[in-house]
Design an enzyme around this catalytic site. Sequence first.
Site, PDB file in Angstrom:
ATOM      1  N   ARG A  53       7.436  -7.212   6.819  1.00 17.71           N
ATOM      2  CA  ARG A  53       5.988  -7.098   6.971  1.00 17.71           C
ATOM      3  C   ARG A  53       5.659  -5.633   7.248  1.00 17.71           C
ATOM      4  O   ARG A  53       6.173  -5.056   8.226  1.00 17.71           O
ATOM      5  CB  ARG A  53       5.506  -7.974   8.138  1.00 17.71           C
ATOM      6  CG  ARG A  53       4.066  -7.724   8.565  1.00 17.71           C
ATOM      7  CD  ARG A  53       3.072  -8.234   7.561  1.00 17.71           C
ATOM      8  NE  ARG A  53       1.698  -7.864   7.906  1.00 17.71           N
ATOM      9  CZ  ARG A  53       0.675  -7.966   7.060  1.00 17.71           C
ATOM     10  NH1 ARG A  53       0.860  -8.415   5.828  1.00 17.71           N
ATOM     11  NH2 ARG A  53      -0.534  -7.627   7.437  1.00 17.71           N
ATOM     12  N   SER A  56      -0.612  -2.575   9.112  1.00 20.44           N
ATOM     13  CA  SER A  56      -1.466  -1.483   9.562  1.00 20.44           C
ATOM     14  C   SER A  56      -2.178  -1.881  10.854  1.00 20.44           C
ATOM     15  O   SER A  56      -2.696  -2.993  10.972  1.00 20.44           O
ATOM     16  CB  SER A  56      -2.513  -1.170   8.497  1.00 20.44           C
ATOM     17  OG  SER A  56      -1.869  -0.760   7.310  1.00 20.44           O
ATOM     18  N   CYS A  58      -4.618  -2.662  13.842  1.00 23.01           N
ATOM     19  CA  CYS A  58      -5.993  -3.150  13.903  1.00 23.01           C
ATOM     20  C   CYS A  58      -6.324  -3.471  15.353  1.00 23.01           C
ATOM     21  O   CYS A  58      -6.063  -4.569  15.828  1.00 23.01           O
ATOM     22  CB  CYS A  58      -6.148  -4.394  13.034  1.00 23.01           C
ATOM     23  SG  CYS A  58      -7.758  -5.177  13.229  1.00 23.01           S
ATOM     24  N   GLU A  97      -5.890   2.122  10.529  1.00 28.32           N
ATOM     25  CA  GLU A  97      -7.035   1.288  10.868  1.00 28.32           C
ATOM     26  C   GLU A  97      -8.075   1.331   9.733  1.00 28.32           C
ATOM     27  O   GLU A  97      -8.251   2.376   9.096  1.00 28.32           O
ATOM     28  CB  GLU A  97      -7.638   1.849  12.157  1.00 28.32           C
ATOM     29  CG  GLU A  97      -8.620   0.979  12.860  1.00 28.32           C
ATOM     30  CD  GLU A  97      -8.015   0.056  13.912  1.00 28.32           C
ATOM     31  OE1 GLU A  97      -8.432  -1.090  13.952  1.00 28.32           O
ATOM     32  OE2 GLU A  97      -7.148   0.490  14.689  1.00 28.32           O
ATOM     33  N   ASP A 132      -9.918   1.390   0.069  1.00 27.26           N
ATOM     34  CA  ASP A 132      -8.559   1.301   0.614  1.00 27.26           C
ATOM     35  C   ASP A 132      -7.818   2.612   0.347  1.00 27.26           C
ATOM     36  O   ASP A 132      -7.556   2.944  -0.799  1.00 27.26           O
ATOM     37  CB  ASP A 132      -7.824   0.124  -0.062  1.00 27.26           C
ATOM     38  CG  ASP A 132      -6.538  -0.252   0.667  1.00 27.26           C
ATOM     39  OD1 ASP A 132      -6.013   0.593   1.429  1.00 27.26           O
ATOM     40  OD2 ASP A 132      -6.064  -1.374   0.476  1.00 27.26           O
ATOM     41  N   ARG A 134      -4.963   3.363   2.282  1.00 27.55           N
ATOM     42  CA  ARG A 134      -3.697   3.271   3.004  1.00 27.55           C
ATOM     43  C   ARG A 134      -2.563   3.859   2.163  1.00 27.55           C
ATOM     44  O   ARG A 134      -2.568   3.744   0.945  1.00 27.55           O
ATOM     45  CB  ARG A 134      -3.373   1.806   3.326  1.00 27.55           C
ATOM     46  CG  ARG A 134      -4.162   1.289   4.497  1.00 27.55           C
ATOM     47  CD  ARG A 134      -3.925  -0.177   4.706  1.00 27.55           C
ATOM     48  NE  ARG A 134      -4.464  -0.968   3.618  1.00 27.55           N
ATOM     49  CZ  ARG A 134      -4.504  -2.289   3.614  1.00 27.55           C
ATOM     50  NH1 ARG A 134      -4.012  -2.968   4.628  1.00 27.55           N
ATOM     51  NH2 ARG A 134      -5.023  -2.937   2.601  1.00 27.55           N
ATOM     52  N   THR A 155       2.866 -10.466   2.449  1.00 29.96           N
ATOM     53  CA  THR A 155       1.532  -9.894   2.254  1.00 29.96           C
ATOM     54  C   THR A 155       0.710 -10.742   1.302  1.00 29.96           C
ATOM     55  O   THR A 155       1.263 -11.438   0.450  1.00 29.96           O
ATOM     56  CB  THR A 155       1.613  -8.455   1.705  1.00 29.96           C
ATOM     57  OG1 THR A 155       0.287  -7.916   1.619  1.00 29.96           O
ATOM     58  CG2 THR A 155       2.242  -8.397   0.319  1.00 29.96           C
ATOM     59  N   LYS A 160      -0.643  -3.707  -2.106  1.00 30.53           N
ATOM     60  CA  LYS A 160       0.536  -3.327  -1.324  1.00 30.53           C
ATOM     61  C   LYS A 160       1.814  -3.592  -2.121  1.00 30.53           C
ATOM     62  O   LYS A 160       2.731  -2.767  -2.141  1.00 30.53           O
ATOM     63  CB  LYS A 160       0.543  -4.110  -0.008  1.00 30.53           C
ATOM     64  CG  LYS A 160       1.449  -3.522   1.038  1.00 30.53           C
ATOM     65  CD  LYS A 160       1.461  -4.344   2.308  1.00 30.53           C
ATOM     66  CE  LYS A 160       0.249  -4.107   3.179  1.00 30.53           C
ATOM     67  NZ  LYS A 160       0.309  -4.917   4.429  1.00 30.53           N
TER      68      LYS A 160
HETATM   69 ZN   LIG Z   1      -8.120  -6.250  11.285  1.00 36.79          ZN
END
Ligand SMILES: [Zn+2]
Length: 210
Positions: A53, A56, A58, A97, A132, A134, A155, A160
Amino acid sequence: VLPLPIMEQDSCSTIMTPFGKFKMLGFINEAKDLTVISLIKGSLNSNDYPLVRVHSKCATSEVFGSFLCDCAEQILLAMDRIQAEDNGLIIYLPRQEARGNGLKAKLRIYQAMEIEHLTSSQACEKLGYPIDIRSYIEAAAVLNNLGIRKMRLLTNSPTKVEAFLQLGFDIHRETLFIKPNQYNLRYLLDKEENHGHDLGLRKNLGGANG
Ligand SMILES: [Zn+2]
């Protein structure tokens, strides 16, 4: 394949959690002053496609239990799945985040969602934040250090999966089904419609069995 940043193992300890014991490694990038956590169970033999996993941070859901998104539920479910196999790995990215836009952006997005009754995608667009941004290169560097090239990635995000394929990993995807509640339903539907997540919501809400 992109050149990966240097992520050096800096520490190793053990933590006891509701999902049993995990080995906790700290990986650092000095130049970026970045620390990434890696929680490990078992031998992680890459030939067995270990569960992985990549998560990110949060704060709103993980610290305060906010129902507005499903991040906290996803990491707990991932830990549960890893415990069930007694093998697997979590990589926790502390600076991603709000899909990489940061905490300030997230709080502004929440404000716009509330005041203007927008979905998170609409609020991002309105405020000029990318949907996005990331990046998974630090996570990829940590996986390389741990000798993992093949994995079952936990996921619901096709972006990703695509990112790790691009980074040269051999990936099987495993979905994390999160039961919607009255607060996050809109957010989850938005994920399904605008981020291509496979959450089975439309299907289920439409009355079809399954
Ligand atoms: Zn979240």
